[in-house]
Enzyme design. Structure first.
Site, PDB file in Angstrom:
ATOM      1  N   GLY A 177       0.816  -1.202   0.000  1.00  0.00           N
ATOM      2  CA  GLY A 177       0.000   0.000   0.000  1.00  0.00           C
ATOM      3  C   GLY A 177       0.850   1.253   0.000  1.00  0.00           C
ATOM      4  O   GLY A 177       0.349   2.353   0.201  1.00  0.00           O
ATOM      5  N   CYS A 190     -12.814   2.888 -30.130  1.00  0.00           N
ATOM      6  CA  CYS A 190     -14.122   3.427 -30.452  1.00  0.00           C
ATOM      7  C   CYS A 190     -15.015   3.438 -29.222  1.00  0.00           C
ATOM      8  O   CYS A 190     -15.983   2.676 -29.084  1.00  0.00           O
ATOM      9  CB  CYS A 190     -14.737   2.660 -31.606  1.00  0.00           C
ATOM     10  SG  CYS A 190     -13.850   3.067 -33.100  1.00  0.00           S
ATOM     11  N   ARG A 210      -5.530   2.603 -16.606  1.00  0.00           N
ATOM     12  CA  ARG A 210      -5.625   3.219 -15.272  1.00  0.00           C
ATOM     13  C   ARG A 210      -6.307   4.593 -15.268  1.00  0.00           C
ATOM     14  O   ARG A 210      -7.101   4.860 -14.361  1.00  0.00           O
ATOM     15  CB  ARG A 210      -4.245   3.288 -14.604  1.00  0.00           C
ATOM     16  CG  ARG A 210      -3.621   1.903 -14.374  1.00  0.00           C
ATOM     17  CD  ARG A 210      -2.400   1.952 -13.476  1.00  0.00           C
ATOM     18  NE  ARG A 210      -2.769   2.116 -12.092  1.00  0.00           N
ATOM     19  CZ  ARG A 210      -2.760   3.242 -11.416  1.00  0.00           C
ATOM     20  NH1 ARG A 210      -2.336   4.336 -11.978  1.00  0.00           N
ATOM     21  NH2 ARG A 210      -3.149   3.275 -10.176  1.00  0.00           N
ATOM     22  N   GLU A 215       4.854  -6.957   0.762  1.00  0.00           N
ATOM     23  CA  GLU A 215       4.657  -7.421  -0.605  1.00  0.00           C
ATOM     24  C   GLU A 215       4.304  -6.271  -1.530  1.00  0.00           C
ATOM     25  O   GLU A 215       3.194  -6.193  -2.036  1.00  0.00           O
ATOM     26  CB  GLU A 215       3.591  -8.521  -0.632  1.00  0.00           C
ATOM     27  CG  GLU A 215       2.445  -8.215   0.297  1.00  0.00           C
ATOM     28  CD  GLU A 215       1.527  -9.383   0.538  1.00  0.00           C
ATOM     29  OE1 GLU A 215       2.036 -10.487   0.808  1.00  0.00           O
ATOM     30  OE2 GLU A 215       0.317  -9.181   0.459  1.00  0.00           O
ATOM     31  N   PRO A 216       5.260  -5.387  -1.775  1.00  0.00           N
ATOM     32  CA  PRO A 216       4.989  -4.226  -2.616  1.00  0.00           C
ATOM     33  C   PRO A 216       4.966  -4.574  -4.100  1.00  0.00           C
ATOM     34  O   PRO A 216       5.743  -5.408  -4.565  1.00  0.00           O
ATOM     35  CB  PRO A 216       6.181  -3.304  -2.323  1.00  0.00           C
ATOM     36  CG  PRO A 216       7.282  -4.227  -1.931  1.00  0.00           C
ATOM     37  CD  PRO A 216       6.639  -5.403  -1.259  1.00  0.00           C
ATOM     38  N   GLY A 217       4.045  -3.959  -4.812  1.00  0.00           N
ATOM     39  CA  GLY A 217       4.042  -4.045  -6.265  1.00  0.00           C
ATOM     40  C   GLY A 217       4.391  -2.673  -6.827  1.00  0.00           C
ATOM     41  O   GLY A 217       5.487  -2.418  -7.310  1.00  0.00           O
ATOM     42  N   TYR A 230       0.564  -2.159 -12.945  1.00  0.00           N
ATOM     43  CA  TYR A 230      -0.844  -2.285 -13.344  1.00  0.00           C
ATOM     44  C   TYR A 230      -1.114  -1.596 -14.680  1.00  0.00           C
ATOM     45  O   TYR A 230      -2.152  -0.966 -14.861  1.00  0.00           O
ATOM     46  CB  TYR A 230      -1.771  -1.735 -12.247  1.00  0.00           C
ATOM     47  CG  TYR A 230      -1.466  -2.353 -10.913  1.00  0.00           C
ATOM     48  CD1 TYR A 230      -1.803  -3.680 -10.671  1.00  0.00           C
ATOM     49  CD2 TYR A 230      -0.788  -1.652  -9.934  1.00  0.00           C
ATOM     50  CE1 TYR A 230      -1.488  -4.270  -9.473  1.00  0.00           C
ATOM     51  CE2 TYR A 230      -0.467  -2.240  -8.727  1.00  0.00           C
ATOM     52  CZ  TYR A 230      -0.816  -3.556  -8.499  1.00  0.00           C
ATOM     53  OH  TYR A 230      -0.492  -4.141  -7.317  1.00  0.00           O
TER      54      TYR A 230
HETATM   55  C1  LIG Z   1      -2.028  -6.255  -5.134  1.00  0.00           C
HETATM   56  C2  LIG Z   1      -1.491  -6.761  -3.897  1.00  0.00           C
HETATM   57  C3  LIG Z   1      -0.297  -6.236  -3.376  1.00  0.00           C
HETATM   58  C4  LIG Z   1       0.475  -5.121  -4.013  1.00  0.00           C
HETATM   59  O1  LIG Z   1      -0.123  -3.867  -3.847  1.00  0.00           O
HETATM   60  P1  LIG Z   1       0.616  -2.539  -4.336  1.00  0.00           P
HETATM   61  O2  LIG Z   1      -0.309  -1.439  -4.044  1.00  0.00           O
HETATM   62  O3  LIG Z   1       0.887  -2.687  -5.805  1.00  0.00           O
HETATM   63  O4  LIG Z   1       1.898  -2.437  -3.611  1.00  0.00           O
HETATM   64  C5  LIG Z   1       0.175  -6.812  -2.212  1.00  0.00           C
HETATM   65  N1  LIG Z   1      -0.489  -7.806  -1.586  1.00  0.00           N
HETATM   66  C6  LIG Z   1      -1.628  -8.323  -2.061  1.00  0.00           C
HETATM   67  C7  LIG Z   1      -2.297  -9.435  -1.351  1.00  0.00           C
HETATM   68  C8  LIG Z   1      -2.173  -7.813  -3.228  1.00  0.00           C
HETATM   69  O5  LIG Z   1      -3.329  -8.323  -3.680  1.00  0.00           O
END
Ligand SMILES: *Cc1c(COP(=O)(O)O)cnc(C)c1O
Length: 401
Positions: free
Chosen positions: A218, A328, A298, A259-261, A356
């Site tokens: 987050g 379209c 997005r 768990e950062p994305g 994303y």
């Molecule tokens: C999507 C997700 C994340 C990554 O969230 P970010 O906002 O991209 O950092 C981490 N943990 C879980 C379980 C998720 O579903």
């Protein structure tokens, strides 16, 4: 990355194209691990769904990250990228018990967020350790679509249902080895996150054999000038202190996981598109690009504001443009945005295109998904070919009529 480098990449690989800067991914990874360098056992599991290209996964492995996955397919991608199954956590929501069992067979860490599934899994596999995803009911997140901790959320097991979890554990004899939360993306306020963390610590005390506590993700990254971002360093200091106190009271050191994305890959990404046409109406100047929400959804899905730079004319006079796609349907990337003067044929770069973006791309309007390029060791590496017409027909069956 430099504009000249990006322009060269469009010359070499065509457009539209996604470009990811591995130096930026590495810098973000190091920033996060440094902020928590006082934690003895820290684990960063990269959230695959943000950007799942196998070369990106391999780069994450090189950095020392594990993976956070939400589907068996993401797990398989991780295994194909040579990750040890023990360094993969599987955090699905609403998937079948059969899929969870299939993932468990790989030796991947299972994370369960549903009492019914927990009971079924524990009854059948009491010897497989399981993490439980808790919903602390903390409203955090920059956007209602992505805040997943509040009371009506479908994610996690409510903290009010801890007695149910404990009863299932007792009845099945299963082993809970981790406690997890993921309260949502775009956390603006560290105190909100810390508040949720306290709830997680309180919950963790109920389980005697934990190996880790997973605080999910987050972390907010800036999308445009003046945007607030999570102060990772301050967050690191504050959570580390609390985690140390927890471990002391718990009686031993356990692992702290994230768990950062978005934090790792968002700012590393650039989406490069060409301006097909300029359309002047009585009130608006449209810049029409060779893309749409089929490639980059997005702005339309979340109202995300991605900075757009005209890298063909970065020093030009600023004018107002609405940047739109070729789909379209209404597909507006930016409304009346100040951008340096755009001419037909110019290349526009969308920033924060790492997370994303490609993973949400589709073939709508029967367009090809773009190519992907990884900037690594001062060189552009093609890591996904642009699709071709064969890809559109692949899996379609023509019947005789
Ligand atoms: C999507 C997700 C994340 C990554 O969230 P970010 O906002 O991209 O950092 C981490 N943990 C879980 C379980 C998720 O579903």
């Amino acid at each position: 990355m430099k504009n000249e480098t990006l322009l060269k990449i469009t010359k070499e690989f065509g457009n539209p194209v996604y470009v990811y800067d591995s130096n930026k991914i590495e810098a973000q990874y190091n920033r996060l691990t440094s902020a928590f360098n006082k934690v003895k056992q820290l684990k960063i599991n990269y959230a695959v769904k943000a950007l799942s290209n196998i070369s990106v996964l391999k780069f994450m492995k090189k950095l020392g990250a594990g993976l956070d996955t939400v589907s068996i397919q993401e797990v398989k991608l991780g295994l194909a990228a040579d990750f040890n199954p023990q360094n993969i956590i599987y955090t699905p929501n609403g998937v079948s018990i059969e899929e969870i069992e299939a993932v468990a067979k790989f030796g991947v860490q299972i994370n369960i967020d549903n009492l019914s599934i927990l009971e079924q899994f524990g009854t059948k596999h009491p010897n497989i350790p399981v993490c439980v995803r808790i919903n602390p009911h903390v409203m955090a997140g920059g956007n209602t679509n992505i805040s997943v901790g509040h009371i009506d959320s479908k994610f996690g097991i409510s903290i009010h249902q801890i007695p149910h979890i404990l009863r299932i554990v007792e009845n099945t004899g299963m082993h809970i080895n981790g406690i997890h939360m993921h309260t949502g993306s775009d956390i603006l306020d560290i105190d909100v996150f810390l508040y949720a963390s306290e709830i997680l610590f309180d919950t963790a005390k109920n389980f005697k054999n934990l190996d880790f506590i997973d605080f999910g993700s987050g972390f907010k990254v800036p999308y445009k000038a003046g945007d607030i971002e999570t102060d990772i360093e301050e967050f690191g200091r504050k959570l580390t202190a609390r985690f140390k106190t927890f471990c002391k009271n718990y009686g031993r050191e356990i692992t702290l996981s994230f768990e950062p994305g978005k934090f790792l890959v968002s700012e590393a990404g650039y989406f490069l598109t060409k301006v097909n046409a300029i359309k002047q109406t009585t009130s608006t100047v449209f810049a029409q690009i060779d893309s749409g929400f089929n490639h980059f959804i997005r702005p339309m899905l979340y109202g995300a504001q991605h900075e757009i730079i005209n890298i063909s004319n970065p020093k030009g006079k600023q004018r107002f443009y609405s940047v739109v796609g070729y789909i379209c349907e209404t597909d507006t990337f930016a409304n009346n945005r100040r951008i340096t003067e755009i001419n037909e044929g110019d290349i526009l770069a969308f920033k924060n295109a790492g997370a994303y973006c490609f993973t949400m791309a589709s073939n709508y309007n029967s367009r090809y998904r773009p190519a992907e390029v990884l900037w690594y060791n001062d060189k552009a590496h093609l890591i996904r070919k642009r699709e071709t017409f064969d890809d559109l027909l692949n899996n379609q069956i023509e019947i005789v009529l």
